[in-house]
Enzyme design. Sequence first.
Site, PDB file in Angstrom:
ATOM      1  N   GLU A  63       0.827  -1.213   0.000  1.00 22.77           N
ATOM      2  CA  GLU A  63       0.000   0.000   0.000  1.00 22.77           C
ATOM      3  C   GLU A  63       0.858   1.258   0.000  1.00 22.77           C
ATOM      4  O   GLU A  63       2.075   1.220   0.204  1.00 22.77           O
ATOM      5  CB  GLU A  63      -0.947  -0.033   1.207  1.00 22.77           C
ATOM      6  CG  GLU A  63      -1.924  -1.191   1.070  1.00 22.77           C
ATOM      7  CD  GLU A  63      -3.039  -1.187   2.096  1.00 22.77           C
ATOM      8  OE1 GLU A  63      -2.961  -0.456   3.108  1.00 22.77           O
ATOM      9  OE2 GLU A  63      -4.009  -1.941   1.885  1.00 22.77           O
ATOM     10  N   ALA A  65       0.415   5.733   0.932  1.00 17.69           N
ATOM     11  CA  ALA A  65      -0.417   6.826   1.433  1.00 17.69           C
ATOM     12  C   ALA A  65      -1.203   7.460   0.293  1.00 17.69           C
ATOM     13  O   ALA A  65      -2.346   7.895   0.486  1.00 17.69           O
ATOM     14  CB  ALA A  65       0.453   7.865   2.132  1.00 17.69           C
ATOM     15  N   GLU A  74      -1.820  -9.935  -6.343  1.00 18.89           N
ATOM     16  CA  GLU A  74      -1.786 -10.695  -7.597  1.00 18.89           C
ATOM     17  C   GLU A  74      -0.840 -10.038  -8.602  1.00 18.89           C
ATOM     18  O   GLU A  74      -0.019 -10.694  -9.243  1.00 18.89           O
ATOM     19  CB  GLU A  74      -3.191 -10.758  -8.224  1.00 18.89           C
ATOM     20  CG  GLU A  74      -4.216 -11.459  -7.360  1.00 18.89           C
ATOM     21  CD  GLU A  74      -4.953 -10.530  -6.389  1.00 18.89           C
ATOM     22  OE1 GLU A  74      -4.358  -9.568  -5.884  1.00 18.89           O
ATOM     23  OE2 GLU A  74      -6.147 -10.804  -6.140  1.00 18.89           O
ATOM     24  N   CYS A 114      -6.592  -6.493 -11.528  1.00 17.17           N
ATOM     25  CA  CYS A 114      -5.819  -7.743 -11.505  1.00 17.17           C
ATOM     26  C   CYS A 114      -6.395  -8.752 -12.491  1.00 17.17           C
ATOM     27  O   CYS A 114      -5.650  -9.487 -13.140  1.00 17.17           O
ATOM     28  CB  CYS A 114      -5.773  -8.319 -10.096  1.00 17.17           C
ATOM     29  SG  CYS A 114      -4.740  -7.342  -8.990  1.00 17.17           S
TER      30      CYS A 114
HETATM   31  N1  THU Z   1      -6.124  -6.079  -2.730  1.00 15.78           N
HETATM   32  C1  THU Z   1      -5.329  -7.040  -3.305  1.00 15.78           C
HETATM   33  O1  THU Z   1      -4.162  -7.180  -2.967  1.00 15.78           O
HETATM   34  N2  THU Z   1      -5.887  -7.825  -4.264  1.00 15.78           N
HETATM   35  C2  THU Z   1      -7.162  -7.725  -4.710  1.00 15.78           C
HETATM   36  O2  THU Z   1      -7.512  -8.324  -5.709  1.00 15.78           O
HETATM   37  C3  THU Z   1      -8.105  -6.892  -3.966  1.00 15.78           C
HETATM   38  C4  THU Z   1      -7.501  -5.846  -3.108  1.00 15.78           C
HETATM   39  C5  THU Z   1      -5.538  -5.215  -1.715  1.00 15.78           C
HETATM   40  C6  THU Z   1      -5.286  -3.811  -2.175  1.00 15.78           C
HETATM   41  C7  THU Z   1      -5.325  -3.051  -0.879  1.00 15.78           C
HETATM   42  O3  THU Z   1      -4.029  -3.053  -0.314  1.00 15.78           O
HETATM   43  C8  THU Z   1      -6.245  -3.867   0.017  1.00 15.78           C
HETATM   44  O4  THU Z   1      -6.393  -5.129  -0.614  1.00 15.78           O
HETATM   45  C9  THU Z   1      -7.618  -3.244   0.220  1.00 15.78           C
HETATM   46  O5  THU Z   1      -8.196  -2.933  -1.004  1.00 15.78           O
END
Ligand code: THU
Length: 159
Positions: A63, A65, A74, A114
């Site tokens: 993530e 900020a 993925e 993704c």
């Molecule tokens: N996230 C993923 O890593 N993969 C997905 O397919 C859905 C969302 C993550 C992104 C973010 O860090 C957190 O989940 C909340 O959306």
Amino acid sequence: MREYTIASQVCVYNYDELPIDERELVDIARESTYHSYAPYSHFYVGAALRLRNGVIIPGCNQENAASPVTICAERSAIFAAGAQYPEEPVMKIAITARNDNGFMSNPIPPCGSCRQVILETEDRFKQPIRILLACENGIHVVESIKALLPLQFVGESMI
Ligand code: THU
């Protein structure tokens, strides 16, 4: 008016019913959630993909900020695979997620971005990718991203 229906098949397995190579992928996806950098959502997503040469590439969400900069688990795995093994098709990918209360009860399917990247990877190598969505109520498996992304847009769509 004409209409048509697009159906998808999802098979749900217990962990013990999976072949050993897939149990390993699920295990690594689970471990990868502990490498996730998710200080904002506290939602920890792990992925692990298997290349044709047998190599496993893990991934997890990273993530930022500035939230649109965040990368999903993925895509982090798929892009790492592309950077290290550009000639190797992706055969399978396991995906799982947890929050601060534990692993999720229901499957966490890939987000739209993704899905599009997984589609591009299938198209690039002409190889369907078996997708294993692991959660507490089982491993939900589809044989291709096409089951999750009907009416696909690929390079050929523009010809
Ligand atoms: N996230 C993923 O890593 N993969 C997905 O397919 C859905 C969302 C993550 C992104 C973010 O860090 C957190 O989940 C909340 O959306």
